[in-house]
Design a protein around this motif. Structure first.
Motif, PDB file in Angstrom:
ATOM      1  N   UNK A  17       0.807  -1.218   0.000  1.00  0.00           N
ATOM      2  CA  UNK A  17       0.000   0.000   0.000  1.00  0.00           C
ATOM      3  C   UNK A  17       0.842   1.270   0.000  1.00  0.00           C
ATOM      4  N   UNK A  18       2.171   1.139   0.047  1.00  0.00           N
ATOM      5  CA  UNK A  18       3.034   2.322   0.094  1.00  0.00           C
ATOM      6  C   UNK A  18       3.937   2.313  -1.135  1.00  0.00           C
ATOM      7  N   UNK A  25      -4.828  -3.159  -5.391  1.00  0.00           N
ATOM      8  CA  UNK A  25      -5.569  -2.077  -4.749  1.00  0.00           C
ATOM      9  C   UNK A  25      -4.654  -0.944  -4.325  1.00  0.00           C
ATOM     10  N   UNK A  26      -3.431  -1.252  -3.924  1.00  0.00           N
ATOM     11  CA  UNK A  26      -2.471  -0.194  -3.599  1.00  0.00           C
ATOM     12  C   UNK A  26      -2.245   0.721  -4.784  1.00  0.00           C
ATOM     13  N   UNK A  27      -2.179   0.140  -5.987  1.00  0.00           N
ATOM     14  CA  UNK A  27      -2.032   0.932  -7.210  1.00  0.00           C
ATOM     15  C   UNK A  27      -3.258   1.813  -7.428  1.00  0.00           C
ATOM     16  N   UNK A  28      -4.448   1.244  -7.279  1.00  0.00           N
ATOM     17  CA  UNK A  28      -5.686   2.018  -7.424  1.00  0.00           C
ATOM     18  C   UNK A  28      -5.665   3.205  -6.470  1.00  0.00           C
ATOM     19  N   UNK A  29      -5.312   2.960  -5.238  1.00  0.00           N
ATOM     20  CA  UNK A  29      -5.300   4.006  -4.217  1.00  0.00           C
ATOM     21  C   UNK A  29      -4.308   5.111  -4.582  1.00  0.00           C
ATOM     22  N   UNK A  30      -3.104   4.739  -5.009  1.00  0.00           N
ATOM     23  CA  UNK A  30      -2.057   5.713  -5.359  1.00  0.00           C
ATOM     24  C   UNK A  30      -2.446   6.535  -6.594  1.00  0.00           C
ATOM     25  N   UNK A  31      -2.979   5.880  -7.620  1.00  0.00           N
ATOM     26  CA  UNK A  31      -3.370   6.596  -8.841  1.00  0.00           C
ATOM     27  C   UNK A  31      -4.513   7.563  -8.548  1.00  0.00           C
ATOM     28  N   UNK A  32      -5.509   7.132  -7.787  1.00  0.00           N
ATOM     29  CA  UNK A  32      -6.616   8.034  -7.441  1.00  0.00           C
ATOM     30  C   UNK A  32      -6.080   9.276  -6.728  1.00  0.00           C
ATOM     31  N   UNK A  33      -5.110   9.090  -5.849  1.00  0.00           N
ATOM     32  CA  UNK A  33      -4.508  10.228  -5.141  1.00  0.00           C
ATOM     33  C   UNK A  33      -3.821  11.152  -6.147  1.00  0.00           C
ATOM     34  N   UNK A  39     -10.046  10.070  -1.953  1.00  0.00           N
ATOM     35  CA  UNK A  39      -9.399   8.820  -1.574  1.00  0.00           C
ATOM     36  C   UNK A  39     -10.433   7.809  -1.125  1.00  0.00           C
ATOM     37  N   UNK A  40     -10.192   6.589  -1.481  1.00  0.00           N
ATOM     38  CA  UNK A  40     -10.965   5.475  -0.964  1.00  0.00           C
ATOM     39  C   UNK A  40     -10.223   4.946   0.252  1.00  0.00           C
ATOM     40  N   UNK A  41     -10.886   4.184   1.114  1.00  0.00           N
ATOM     41  CA  UNK A  41     -10.172   3.622   2.270  1.00  0.00           C
ATOM     42  C   UNK A  41      -8.951   2.849   1.791  1.00  0.00           C
ATOM     43  N   UNK A  42      -7.883   2.825   2.594  1.00  0.00           N
ATOM     44  CA  UNK A  42      -6.678   2.131   2.126  1.00  0.00           C
ATOM     45  C   UNK A  42      -6.746   0.620   2.337  1.00  0.00           C
ATOM     46  N   UNK A  43      -7.723   0.143   3.094  1.00  0.00           N
ATOM     47  CA  UNK A  43      -7.893  -1.291   3.340  1.00  0.00           C
ATOM     48  C   UNK A  43      -6.560  -1.949   3.677  1.00  0.00           C
ATOM     49  N   UNK A  44      -5.805  -1.309   4.548  1.00  0.00           N
ATOM     50  CA  UNK A  44      -4.503  -1.839   4.955  1.00  0.00           C
ATOM     51  C   UNK A  44      -4.656  -3.250   5.515  1.00  0.00           C
ATOM     52  N   UNK A  45      -3.861  -4.158   4.988  1.00  0.00           N
ATOM     53  CA  UNK A  45      -3.893  -5.544   5.437  1.00  0.00           C
ATOM     54  C   UNK A  45      -4.907  -6.412   4.727  1.00  0.00           C
ATOM     55  N   UNK A  46      -5.747  -5.826   3.867  1.00  0.00           N
ATOM     56  CA  UNK A  46      -6.740  -6.610   3.137  1.00  0.00           C
ATOM     57  C   UNK A  46      -6.096  -7.151   1.868  1.00  0.00           C
ATOM     58  N   UNK A  47      -6.187  -8.462   1.678  1.00  0.00           N
ATOM     59  CA  UNK A  47      -5.613  -9.110   0.499  1.00  0.00           C
ATOM     60  C   UNK A  47      -6.637 -10.054  -0.117  1.00  0.00           C
ATOM     61  N   UNK A  48      -6.405 -10.403  -1.376  1.00  0.00           N
ATOM     62  CA  UNK A  48      -7.358 -11.266  -2.063  1.00  0.00           C
ATOM     63  C   UNK A  48      -7.221 -12.727  -1.681  1.00  0.00           C
TER      64      UNK A  48
END
Length: 127
Positions: A17-18, A25-33, A39-48
């Protein structure tokens, strides 16, 4: 202005996520920023791998609107009703493309039609 070259240094890692270590999802979060979108929630620790991405995606889905492909839209890939992968729509030179992060390939950018074929047209877009 959005610079897709920034993402060529990304290394995929489950739960990343960093920047520059990002999963899908980390990529989605970074690109949206970088696009200046909410920002959407970072869902830290959530994996598929443990079904967590699908569980959180289903809960979060009530807070977003389904749309067609447009800049900043999140492409959710489904296997039946399960969310199995996420990517994001970007604009490069006036053409909408999909950017994704995956194990083994890190970040790739491709045309929407190619992306949808890869996921057997089981892609829905959310904004």
């Amino acid at each position: 202005m959005f610079n897709p070259d920034k993402y060529l240094t990304v290394k995929w890692q489950m739960g990343g996520r960093v920047f520059p270590i990002l999963d899908c999802y980390g990529l989605v979060h970074e690109v949206r920023k970088d696009l200046g979108l909410d920002e959407w929630p970072d869902f830290n620790g959530v994996v598929s791998d443990d079904g967590g991405m699908n569980r959180e995606a289903q809960l979060f889905r009530n807070r977003v609107a389904e749309t067609g492909p447009c800049e900043g839209a999140v492409a959710a890939c489904f296997n039946h009703q399960l969310v199995v992968h996420l990517a994001i729509v970007i604009n490069i030179g006036g053409q909408l493309m999909v950017m994704e992060s995956q194990k083994g390939t890190n970040v790739t950018i491709m045309e929407i039609q190619r992306f949808e074929r890869r996921y057997r047209n089981q892609v829905r877009y959310f904004k």
